[in-house]
Design a protein around this motif. Structure first.
Motif, PDB file in Angstrom:
ATOM      1  N   GLU A   1       0.832  -1.193   0.000  1.00 47.01           N
ATOM      2  CA  GLU A   1       0.000   0.000   0.000  1.00 47.01           C
ATOM      3  C   GLU A   1       0.872   1.251   0.000  1.00 47.01           C
ATOM      4  O   GLU A   1       2.001   1.235   0.469  1.00 47.01           O
ATOM      5  CB  GLU A   1      -0.926   0.005   1.220  1.00 47.01           C
ATOM      6  CG  GLU A   1      -1.901  -1.162   1.239  1.00 47.01           C
ATOM      7  CD  GLU A   1      -2.804  -1.123   2.464  1.00 47.01           C
ATOM      8  OE1 GLU A   1      -2.530  -0.304   3.373  1.00 47.01           O
ATOM      9  OE2 GLU A   1      -3.764  -1.905   2.511  1.00 47.01           O
TER      10      GLU A   1
ATOM     11  N   THR B   1       4.826   0.979  -4.994  1.00 48.79           N
ATOM     12  CA  THR B   1       4.186  -0.232  -4.499  1.00 48.79           C
ATOM     13  C   THR B   1       4.420  -1.375  -5.485  1.00 48.79           C
ATOM     14  O   THR B   1       4.857  -1.164  -6.626  1.00 48.79           O
ATOM     15  CB  THR B   1       2.680  -0.016  -4.324  1.00 48.79           C
ATOM     16  OG1 THR B   1       2.111   0.263  -5.616  1.00 48.79           O
ATOM     17  CG2 THR B   1       2.393   1.139  -3.363  1.00 48.79           C
TER      18      THR B   1
ATOM     19  N   ASP C   1       0.808   5.693  -1.713  1.00 55.25           N
ATOM     20  CA  ASP C   1       0.311   6.596  -2.746  1.00 55.25           C
ATOM     21  C   ASP C   1       1.395   6.828  -3.792  1.00 55.25           C
ATOM     22  O   ASP C   1       2.421   7.451  -3.499  1.00 55.25           O
ATOM     23  CB  ASP C   1      -0.103   7.931  -2.117  1.00 55.25           C
ATOM     24  CG  ASP C   1      -0.839   8.832  -3.106  1.00 55.25           C
ATOM     25  OD1 ASP C   1      -0.794   8.533  -4.319  1.00 55.25           O
ATOM     26  OD2 ASP C   1      -1.435   9.836  -2.661  1.00 55.25           O
TER      27      ASP C   1
END
Length: 224
Positions: free
Chosen positions: A86, A95, A88
């Motif tokens: 996980e 990721t 952003d």
């Protein structure tokens, strides 16, 4: 016969090293007939495992000694990636999905597509390697497996998920989570050189293959 294990930026080291060692041992067992090499789409170069800054690999670097060649008979093995699950991407977090999607933009994809069209090559994947190919549009309608966290994504690409540790779909062989690279490579040795060679390598590593290898054959089971 050649076994080309494909390195790309962010690869999972165990996805590479486990099948590499098994296949090299298999090569020794058949007098060196199987040539095992770490390759990249770009040719010889150092390749860093894991996402940038990810502590899981401590910046491990492996050396690709050749360029992926889709004309060489044998096996092409594609590993998954290692990084956070996980995060952003807009904040610069690489990721695992980001790394696998990025793989789809590399020169590896057309080379693997060419390898998949070559009847003398079996393309194999470990863990997220099947996701990398599926996200690049290469596994539509094919039976495959991946890490259990990525099965839904695999299905969304048009692949047909099969929950078996090793899924043999003819010229495509895929395996589940990271350690299944051992089972994948032993299955490839069994396919290519027979059970006595595979068993000899199992004995040397003091490891027994896990699970039933799925193939698209036999009777359909009734619901139990």
């Amino acid at each position: 016969m050649d076994a080309q294990i494909v390195l790309f930026d962010g690869f999972d080291p165990l996805d590479v090293v486990a099948p590499y060692e098994v296949l090299v041992a298999g090569s020794d067992a058949v007098g060196g007939e199987l040539h095992v090499e770490l390759v990249s789409a770009e040719g010889p170069r150092p390749v860093t495992g894991g996402a940038s800054g990810y502590p899981g690999t401590r910046g491990l670097v492996l050396q690709a000694t050749g360029q992926l060649d889709p004309t060489k008979p044998g096996f092409v093995v594609v590993p998954g990636a290692l990084g956070p699950i996980e995060g952003d991407p807009d904040d610069g977090v690489d990721t695992i999905p980001v790394l696998l999607a990025r793989f789809g933009d590399t020169a590896a994809v057309p080379l693997i597509r060419e390898a998949m069209a070559n009847p003398e090559i079996t393309v194999a994947t470990v863990c997220g390697g099947s996701l990398a190919l599926a996200m690049a549009g290469l596994l539509d309608g094919r039976h495959a497996n991946t890490h259990h966290l990525g099965v839904d994504v695999l299905a969304a690409t048009g692949a047909i998920p099969v929950r078996a540790r090793v899924v043999d779909d003819g010229d495509l062989v895929t395996a589940g989570g990271v350690t299944s690279g051992l089972d994948l490579a032993l299955h490839l040795l069994n396919r290519g050189y027979g059970p006595r060679v595979a068993l000899a390598v199992e004995a040397m590593f003091d490891y027994e293959r896990r699970g039933t290898v799925w193939t698209n054959s036999g009777r359909l089971p009734q619901a139990v």
